[in-house]
Design an enzyme around this catalytic site. Structure first.
Site, PDB file in Angstrom:
ATOM      1  N   LYS A 166     -32.176  56.142  -2.655  1.00  0.00           N
ATOM      2  CA  LYS A 166     -32.444  55.043  -3.577  1.00  0.00           C
ATOM      3  C   LYS A 166     -32.839  53.801  -2.767  1.00  0.00           C
ATOM      4  O   LYS A 166     -32.173  53.444  -1.793  1.00  0.00           O
ATOM      5  CB  LYS A 166     -31.207  54.740  -4.420  1.00  0.00           C
ATOM      6  CG  LYS A 166     -30.805  55.875  -5.357  1.00  0.00           C
ATOM      7  CD  LYS A 166     -31.809  56.080  -6.458  1.00  0.00           C
ATOM      8  CE  LYS A 166     -31.321  57.108  -7.473  1.00  0.00           C
ATOM      9  NZ  LYS A 166     -32.257  57.278  -8.606  1.00  0.00           N
ATOM     10  N   ASP A 191     -36.710  56.840  -4.155  1.00  0.00           N
ATOM     11  CA  ASP A 191     -36.691  56.512  -5.574  1.00  0.00           C
ATOM     12  C   ASP A 191     -36.375  55.034  -5.724  1.00  0.00           C
ATOM     13  O   ASP A 191     -35.268  54.590  -5.426  1.00  0.00           O
ATOM     14  CB  ASP A 191     -35.648  57.354  -6.305  1.00  0.00           C
ATOM     15  CG  ASP A 191     -35.699  57.148  -7.807  1.00  0.00           C
ATOM     16  OD1 ASP A 191     -36.558  56.378  -8.282  1.00  0.00           O
ATOM     17  OD2 ASP A 191     -34.882  57.765  -8.524  1.00  0.00           O
ATOM     18  N   ASP A 247     -41.531  58.342 -13.439  1.00  0.00           N
ATOM     19  CA  ASP A 247     -40.258  58.748 -14.030  1.00  0.00           C
ATOM     20  C   ASP A 247     -39.989  57.929 -15.289  1.00  0.00           C
ATOM     21  O   ASP A 247     -40.243  58.367 -16.400  1.00  0.00           O
ATOM     22  CB  ASP A 247     -39.140  58.594 -13.009  1.00  0.00           C
ATOM     23  CG  ASP A 247     -37.767  58.928 -13.579  1.00  0.00           C
ATOM     24  OD1 ASP A 247     -37.693  59.373 -14.737  1.00  0.00           O
ATOM     25  OD2 ASP A 247     -36.757  58.742 -12.883  1.00  0.00           O
ATOM     26  N   LYS A 299     -37.278  64.521 -17.595  1.00  0.00           N
ATOM     27  CA  LYS A 299     -35.832  64.450 -17.787  1.00  0.00           C
ATOM     28  C   LYS A 299     -35.545  64.746 -19.251  1.00  0.00           C
ATOM     29  O   LYS A 299     -36.072  64.071 -20.136  1.00  0.00           O
ATOM     30  CB  LYS A 299     -35.288  63.079 -17.393  1.00  0.00           C
ATOM     31  CG  LYS A 299     -35.358  62.795 -15.896  1.00  0.00           C
ATOM     32  CD  LYS A 299     -34.785  61.437 -15.552  1.00  0.00           C
ATOM     33  CE  LYS A 299     -34.798  61.201 -14.046  1.00  0.00           C
ATOM     34  NZ  LYS A 299     -34.340  59.833 -13.683  1.00  0.00           N
TER      35      LYS A 299
END
Length: 363
Positions: A163, A190, A243, A267
């Site tokens: 992250k 990410d 995303d 997702k």
């Protein structure tokens, strides 16, 4: 035997994390999801999980439970095999409650495939019986990143997702810590929308200068900044994944039309299972690579996502690690794990994961 729904229940699903999980858009200390149980006349029981991450999908446990309170009574008497029709009805009424819908769809498909006596991945196509996940580390100090990377590499996992949060110097220091602790790990980044476009490119250029290869950069810019996403994609050879930008098949079509990304992260909690099937089909038609990930979900929802990716096949990036971040595992069954590999072939039927101490739901 009849697949008529005779009972539907729901309840909070609260699980502590091993340690706080910090990303660019917030910090999480505790999982607060919902568990849905659907019982059929033939004795099959399906379990589903609804997981919200409010900064991403605008839902929280309270909104999920309110949606379930309103809709679940309407499921009694319906046929679980009509899961697509039921999904469309839920979407028409609760268009913004994707996680709640995903949990119901999950429970329906779990019960339906248990009735058919086949595992979910085979129902979805049976392309494979396994997936290989990465493990994510949150925004932590370089020293802690080094420790976590060493632990992850020692577990036999091959990929790590780091992250990052928009501070280039701090992010580079954290990434260097990972390289020191786990030199064999494939690195993914990410940003969770934490960068602007020039900053994201600058970060990638700095890592290239340090000879640190990056296999994927996920959601570098805010979800509505389509031009920024396209700018990053055009100014790097690193695959860029959309995303938070992707909630439905139309969003995936827009990625193809604009060239904003080369990868789409599906997702189930953002889209629901039915819409996720459409997103995957659109991406395949448009030559966009597929990734599957999740919110902070338990083994139940992550096992469903593993079935989804294995059954359809063709997913280049797998990010289904959140059960490894939880302090407790309230479920039995599911995959067999070796390193980062989840093996589904021994699952008898359905998702194969069920609450500890409760019926498995097989017939």
């Amino acid at each position: 035997m009849s697949t008529k729904i005779i009972k539907v229940t729901y309840e909070p699903l609260d699980i502590p994390l091993l340690e706080p999980f910090t990303i660019a858009i917030g910090r999480l200390d505790h999982v607060r999801n919902a568990l849905i149980t659907i019982e059929l006349e033939n004795g099959a029981i399906g379990y589903g999980e609804a997981a919200a991450l409010e900064p991403i999908n605008g839902e929280n446990q309270a909104t999920i439970l309110a949606t379930l309170k309103t809709y679940t009574p309407l499921l009694v008497g319906r046929d679980a095999l009509e899961w697509r029709t039921i999904s469309a009805e839920i979407h028409n009424v609760f268009s913004m409650q994707n996680a709640a819908r995903a949990g119901i769809e999950m429970a329906l498909l779990d019960a339906a495939t248990k009735s058919m006596r086949i595992p979910l991945y085979k129902f979805l196509g049976g392309a494979s019986s396994q997936v290989e996940t990465d493990i994510s580390i949150p925004i932590v100090t370089p020293a802690r990143a080094r420790e976590l990377a060493a632990e992850i590499q020692a577990r036999g996992v091959r990929f790590i997702k780091i992250k990052v949060g928009g501070d280039i110097a701090a992010d580079v220091a954290r990434i260097l810590g990972v390289v020191e602790g786990g030199p064999k790990l494939g690195i993914q980044l990410d940003a969770n929308q934490g960068y602007n476009a020039p900053g994201a490119v600058q970060l990638l250029n700095e890592l290239a200068r340090l000879d640190i290869p990056v296999r994927l950069f996920e959601q570098p810019v805010p979800k509505h900044d389509w031009n920024g996403m396209k700018y990053v994609t055009q100014h790097t050879s690193v695959p860029v994944a959309a995303d938070e930008t992707i909630f439905n098949a139309y969003d995936a079509i827009r990625v193809i039309e604009t060239g904003a990304a080369t990868v789409v992260n599906i997702k189930l909690m953002k889209s629901g299972l039915v819409e996720a099937l459409d997103i995957a089909a659109v991406c395949r038609a448009g030559n966009i690579q597929l990734m599957i990930g999740g919110m902070i979900e338990s083994k139940l929802a992550m096992c469903c996502s593993a079935h989804f990716a294995a059954g359809l096949g063709g997913f280049d990036y797998i990010d289904l690690d959140t059960p490894m971040l939880l302090a407790e595992d309230p479920f039995e069954g599911g995959w067999k794990q070796s390193g980062g590999i989840y093996e589904l072939s021994e699952i008898r039927a359905g998702i194969g994961c069920y609450p500890a101490g409760r019926p498995s739901g097989y017939i």
